[in-house]
Design a protein around this motif. Structure first.
Motif, mmCIF file in Angstrom:
data_model
loop_
_atom_site.group_PDB
_atom_site.id
_atom_site.type_symbol
_atom_site.label_atom_id
_atom_site.label_comp_id
_atom_site.label_asym_id
_atom_site.label_seq_id
_atom_site.Cartn_x
_atom_site.Cartn_y
_atom_site.Cartn_z
ATOM 1 N N ILE A 117 35.241 36.406 -17.443
ATOM 2 C CA ILE A 117 34.658 35.538 -18.466
ATOM 3 C C ILE A 117 34.675 34.101 -17.960
ATOM 4 C CG2 ILE A 117 35.456 37.060 -20.309
ATOM 5 C CD1 ILE A 117 37.591 34.947 -20.977
ATOM 6 N N GLY A 118 33.984 33.224 -18.686
ATOM 7 C CA GLY A 118 34.054 31.809 -18.394
ATOM 8 C C GLY A 118 34.858 31.104 -19.468
ATOM 9 N N ARG A 119 34.427 29.904 -19.844
ATOM 10 C CA ARG A 119 35.085 29.177 -20.943
ATOM 11 C C ARG A 119 34.531 29.594 -22.300
ATOM 12 N NH1 ARG A 119 36.752 27.223 -15.895
ATOM 13 N NH2 ARG A 119 38.188 25.502 -16.153
ATOM 14 N N GLN A 120 33.535 30.475 -22.305
ATOM 15 C CA GLN A 120 32.918 30.908 -23.561
ATOM 16 C C GLN A 120 32.598 32.394 -23.453
ATOM 17 O OE1 GLN A 120 28.822 29.673 -24.179
ATOM 18 N NE2 GLN A 120 29.166 29.423 -26.374
ATOM 19 N N ILE A 121 33.104 33.163 -24.398
ATOM 20 C CA ILE A 121 32.779 34.583 -24.454
ATOM 21 C C ILE A 121 32.019 34.815 -25.761
ATOM 22 C CG2 ILE A 121 35.050 35.145 -25.449
ATOM 23 C CD1 ILE A 121 34.878 37.807 -23.907
ATOM 24 N N SER A 122 30.815 35.389 -25.662
ATOM 25 C CA SER A 122 29.945 35.533 -26.829
ATOM 26 C C SER A 122 29.817 37.002 -27.207
ATOM 27 C CB SER A 122 28.556 34.960 -26.524
ATOM 28 O OG SER A 122 28.648 33.589 -26.194
ATOM 29 N N ILE A 123 29.969 37.284 -28.491
ATOM 30 C CA ILE A 123 29.842 38.641 -29.009
ATOM 31 C C ILE A 123 28.554 38.709 -29.825
ATOM 32 C CG2 ILE A 123 30.972 40.501 -30.259
ATOM 33 C CD1 ILE A 123 32.561 39.462 -27.852
ATOM 34 N N VAL A 124 27.614 39.526 -29.374
ATOM 35 C CA VAL A 124 26.292 39.624 -29.992
ATOM 36 C C VAL A 124 25.850 41.085 -29.943
ATOM 37 C CG1 VAL A 124 23.916 38.796 -29.941
ATOM 38 C CG2 VAL A 124 25.741 37.320 -29.089
ATOM 39 N N ASP A 125 25.182 41.548 -30.996
ATOM 40 C CA ASP A 125 24.564 42.879 -30.949
ATOM 41 C C ASP A 125 23.264 42.743 -30.166
ATOM 42 O OD1 ASP A 125 23.538 45.378 -31.283
ATOM 43 O OD2 ASP A 125 23.442 45.312 -33.476
ATOM 44 N N ILE A 126 23.357 42.980 -28.870
ATOM 45 C CA ILE A 126 22.263 42.651 -27.971
ATOM 46 C C ILE A 126 21.068 43.581 -28.115
ATOM 47 C CG2 ILE A 126 22.921 44.022 -25.951
ATOM 48 C CD1 ILE A 126 22.135 40.317 -25.742
ATOM 49 N N ASN A 127 21.303 44.826 -28.566
ATOM 50 C CA ASN A 127 20.219 45.816 -28.628
ATOM 51 C C ASN A 127 20.006 46.390 -30.023
ATOM 52 O OD1 ASN A 127 22.604 47.194 -28.757
ATOM 53 N ND2 ASN A 127 22.231 48.490 -26.966
ATOM 54 N N ASN A 128 20.562 45.736 -31.036
ATOM 55 C CA ASN A 128 20.332 46.095 -32.433
ATOM 56 C C ASN A 128 20.737 47.538 -32.757
ATOM 57 O OD1 ASN A 128 19.522 45.372 -35.060
ATOM 58 N ND2 ASN A 128 17.488 46.274 -34.774
ATOM 59 N N ASP A 129 21.871 47.975 -32.168
ATOM 60 C CA ASP A 129 22.375 49.321 -32.467
ATOM 61 C C ASP A 129 23.614 49.280 -33.353
ATOM 62 O OD1 ASP A 129 24.264 48.350 -30.720
ATOM 63 O OD2 ASP A 129 24.143 50.034 -29.310
ATOM 64 N N PHE A 149 47.343 39.944 -17.337
ATOM 65 C CA PHE A 149 46.346 39.189 -16.576
ATOM 66 C C PHE A 149 46.419 37.735 -17.015
ATOM 67 C CE2 PHE A 149 43.898 41.034 -20.144
ATOM 68 C CZ PHE A 149 43.244 39.923 -20.669
ATOM 69 N N SER A 150 45.910 36.856 -16.183
ATOM 70 C CA SER A 150 46.038 35.418 -16.412
ATOM 71 C C SER A 150 44.686 34.798 -16.737
ATOM 72 C CB SER A 150 46.632 34.748 -15.171
ATOM 73 O OG SER A 150 45.763 34.909 -14.056
ATOM 74 N N GLU A 151 44.722 33.495 -17.050
ATOM 75 C CA GLU A 151 43.538 32.641 -17.244
ATOM 76 C C GLU A 151 42.694 33.060 -18.460
ATOM 77 O OE1 GLU A 151 41.935 31.060 -13.236
ATOM 78 O OE2 GLU A 151 42.579 33.118 -12.780
ATOM 79 N N LEU A 152 43.343 33.155 -19.610
ATOM 80 C CA LEU A 152 42.659 33.512 -20.859
ATOM 81 C C LEU A 152 42.063 32.240 -21.479
ATOM 82 C CD1 LEU A 152 44.946 35.752 -20.334
ATOM 83 C CD2 LEU A 152 44.712 36.252 -22.746
ATOM 84 N N HIS A 153 40.983 31.768 -20.878
ATOM 85 C CA HIS A 153 40.404 30.480 -21.263
ATOM 86 C C HIS A 153 39.384 30.600 -22.390
ATOM 87 C CE1 HIS A 153 39.498 26.286 -20.871
ATOM 88 N NE2 HIS A 153 40.091 26.148 -19.705
ATOM 89 N N SER A 154 39.146 31.811 -22.873
ATOM 90 C CA SER A 154 38.274 31.994 -24.034
ATOM 91 C C SER A 154 38.714 33.249 -24.765
ATOM 92 C CB SER A 154 36.808 32.112 -23.612
ATOM 93 O OG SER A 154 35.968 32.189 -24.744
ATOM 94 N N VAL A 155 38.657 33.188 -26.097
ATOM 95 C CA VAL A 155 39.063 34.308 -26.951
ATOM 96 C C VAL A 155 38.042 34.443 -28.072
ATOM 97 C CG1 VAL A 155 40.812 35.156 -28.552
ATOM 98 C CG2 VAL A 155 41.521 34.021 -26.450
ATOM 99 N N ALA A 156 37.625 35.668 -28.346
ATOM 100 C CA ALA A 156 36.751 35.948 -29.486
ATOM 101 C C ALA A 156 37.465 36.898 -30.433
ATOM 102 C CB ALA A 156 35.428 36.555 -29.015
ATOM 103 N N LEU A 157 37.067 36.872 -31.697
ATOM 104 C CA LEU A 157 37.667 37.731 -32.723
ATOM 105 C C LEU A 157 36.550 38.430 -33.477
ATOM 106 C CD1 LEU A 157 40.480 38.448 -33.988
ATOM 107 C CD2 LEU A 157 39.971 36.725 -35.724
ATOM 108 N N VAL A 158 36.520 39.763 -33.405
ATOM 109 C CA VAL A 158 35.429 40.529 -34.021
ATOM 110 C C VAL A 158 35.888 41.966 -34.211
ATOM 111 C CG1 VAL A 158 34.409 41.194 -31.808
ATOM 112 C CG2 VAL A 158 32.958 41.026 -33.830
#
Length: 591
Positions: free
Chosen positions: A366-378, A300-309
């Motif tokens: 995704i956009g230009r920013q991909i955010s990794i968050v524990d959204i529901n505290n699990d 796939f193309s257009e990898l304009h944001s990358v996160a590491l977790v």
């Protein structure tokens, strides 16, 4: 201890091990927050102080845990999907120490950055106070992170062509932040792709990484001095997104993880290896533009944001990325392919490093920013995204399954066609074509008269009268766009047999590819490199003495790749083709 007792204990251990073995599948449930385009990024934090994560996307914050109630931070203005938003990145941080998370917004590259001050519950029915804290943020992957170890975040970016970072005065956090250049003026003045932070040399200090190297943080005076530059290629393109320093292969030194071309293809890790004077980096492709360049056939193309977790809790960090849908509108290859989100599981084994891809979603992108968050505290990392398709929360779920179910869900190793090679490509050019008084080549089959059959992309006639650098027969050509390496264009030829000479005139330009011409299954010469800095023809390329068995024939054009200097668009065009029989007469007529 008796032998029988020992055997019983061994059996118990084996049974316990078998019972302990479990198989888990990681899936993600998508929750759309809005389908309106407001920002290229989204993020999450507790906004209202109830201990529950809320999502910020553009002018809104969405109240958790349901995210069905939205409140305005500033006046909502839907953004133009055929342009770009005035909001690119969002971070939440308590800048003034009042116990409430404020919202920090970086907009379109080259524009100011603002902090929206959290007014507290009494002020949520009004727009938040807005503070301009920086006048000019450049680079398309700025980051808010503590880089100098002062326990405060800094804005890492470029400004006026300098790499550097802006610091916050904790006593006056809403006053102008101070920029500290750490390089000479070598960065793009406004845009620029690829930027990261990490400890490259294991000295305990964070360094700044960019597509052409890294800047080593000095031991002293990090705020006042230029940092030590290390020029080393960390992209095979022009740079992609956020860059990371991480020990991928477990050998004790930090490698680099990056996407290669923000609007095109490429995801790689660069292995740090010892050099004579300083570290060098060896590129390893994770995914590129052809299925065979990924172990599992993923493209796939257009990898304009990358996160590491660490997505699966195995102690190793994984890559999370996806397609920045419509990032360059219709200019990017595969721009209309699925708006996917993937995570790549890092696996270290006896055969080295593997990155196993798992699809998290096929519609959010995704956009230009991909955010990794524990959204529901699990205790599971979730994915929050925003972009041209609006904003979505992808909630992480884990399910215990049988071994058979687990194995069925794993990606299969790719066994399809390999990537064609550009090895041996030549810049083949011939004499200029002679055109008659009507502006056409005598006895030729005009390219635009062919019925084209491409395996990818589309082919259509193109008027060339507006290009003054050369002349095209009939002022037109057959223009093939949207192809990728491995794709083939087939043109039915008029009936002929025996020995013939084939003449062809093609077009060259800065976004044209390397192609192999073939008559049926006979290659016509070496691969031809069609890259030039301006638009002109190849002149007449002649392939003499070609023996054609039977009477039904096709000219095949396969895209192999491109010149390293070329824009990766892989375009091709044919002006005309001429088939000459043994007596010198031309065989005309196209299908």
């Amino acid at each position: 201890m008796s032998i029988s007792r020992l055997l019983s204990l061994c059996c118990l251990v084996v049974a316990s091990t078998a019972q302990a073995q479990s198989f888990q599948l990681h899936t993600f449930e998508r929750q759309p927050l809005t389908d309106q385009y407001y920002s290229e990024g989204a993020n999450a934090a507790d906004i209202n102080g109830d201990g529950v994560m809320d999502v910020v996307y553009g002018p809104y914050w969405f109240e958790g845990p349901s995210f069905t109630t939205k409140r305005e931070i500033y006046k909502p203005v839907p953004q133009n999907v055929n342009g770009y938003a005035d909001n690119f990145f969002n971070w939440m941080y308590d800048f003034n120490g009042d116990g409430r998370n404020d919202v920090f917004v970086v907009g379109f590259p080259g524009t100011p950055a603002y902090v929206y001050e959290n007014p507290g519950s009494e002020g949520f029915d009004q727009h938040w106070p807005k503070h301009q804290v920086f006048d000019w943020v450049s680079n398309e992957s700025p980051q808010l992170i503590d880089i100098v170890g002062d326990e405060l975040p800094e804005l890492v970016c470029t400004r006026d062509g300098f790499f550097g970072f802006a610091t916050i005065d904790p006593q006056s956090p809403f006053e102008a932040w101070k920029f500290h250049p750490i390089s000479d003026r070598i960065a793009a003045s406004r845009f620029g792709h690829g930027l990261g932070i990490g400890d490259i040399n294991n000295d305990g200090r964070e360094d700044i990484i960019f597509a052409q190297g890294w800047f080593e943080q000095p031991e002293k005076d990090a705020l006042k001095s230029l940092w030590i530059p290390h020029a080393v290629p960390l992209t095979r393109g022009y740079g992609g997104a956020e860059m990371y320093a991480y020990d991928v292969d477990g050998d004790g030194d930090n490698d680099i993880i990056t996407s290669e071309r923000a609007h095109e293809f490429g995801l790689s890790w660069y292995e740090q290896i010892p050099g004579e004077k300083e570290p060098q980096f060896k590129a390893h492709t994770i995914m590129n533009e052809h299925p065979s360049e990924n172990k599992y056939g993923l493209v796939f193309s257009e990898l304009h944001s990358v996160a590491l977790v660490d997505m699966d809790g195995d102690g190793l960090k994984d890559i999370v990325t996806g397609k920045t849908y419509w990032s360059h509108h219709k200019k990017s290859p595969m721009w209309d392919a699925g708006a996917v989100v993937y995570w790549f599981k890092l696996v270290r084994g006896k055969d080295g490093v593997d990155w196993v891809p798992h699809k998290a979603d096929g519609e959010a992108g995704i956009g230009r920013q991909i955010s990794i968050v524990d959204i529901n505290n699990d205790q599971l990392p979730d994915i929050v995204v925003g972009g041209m398709l609006g904003s979505h929360v992808l909630t992480h779920q884990v399910k215990e399954v049988s071994k058979a179910e687990y194995e069925a869900a794993q990606p299969k190793v790719y066994t399809g066609p390999k990537l064609p090679s550009v090895e041996g490509a030549e810049v083949v050019r011939g004499p200029k074509a002679k055109l008659n008084g009507a502006g056409k080549a005598e006895g030729a089959i005009e390219g635009e008269s062919f019925t084209a059959k491409p395996t990818g992309g589309s082919a259509r006639p193109q008027n060339m009268s507006g290009f003054g650098g050369d002349k095209w027969s009939g002022d037109s050509q057959l223009f093939w766009t949207g192809a990728k390496p491995g794709d083939t264009l087939s043109l039915d030829l008029p009936k002929f047999s025996g020995k013939v000479d084939i003449e062809v005139v093609l077009t060259t330009a800065g976004d044209y590819g390397v192609v192999q011409l073939s008559l049926d299954d006979q290659p016509l010469g070496p691969p031809i490199d069609l890259y030039t800095s301006d638009v002109k023809t190849t002149g007449v390329l002649t392939f003499p003495g070609i023996t054609a068995d039977g009477t039904e024939h096709q000219l095949h054009v396969q895209v192999l790749g491109s010149n390293p200097k070329a824009k990766k668009a892989y375009m091709f065009a044919i002006d005309f083709l001429r088939i000459k029989s043994a007596d010198g007469s031309s065989i005309s007529g196209a299908k």
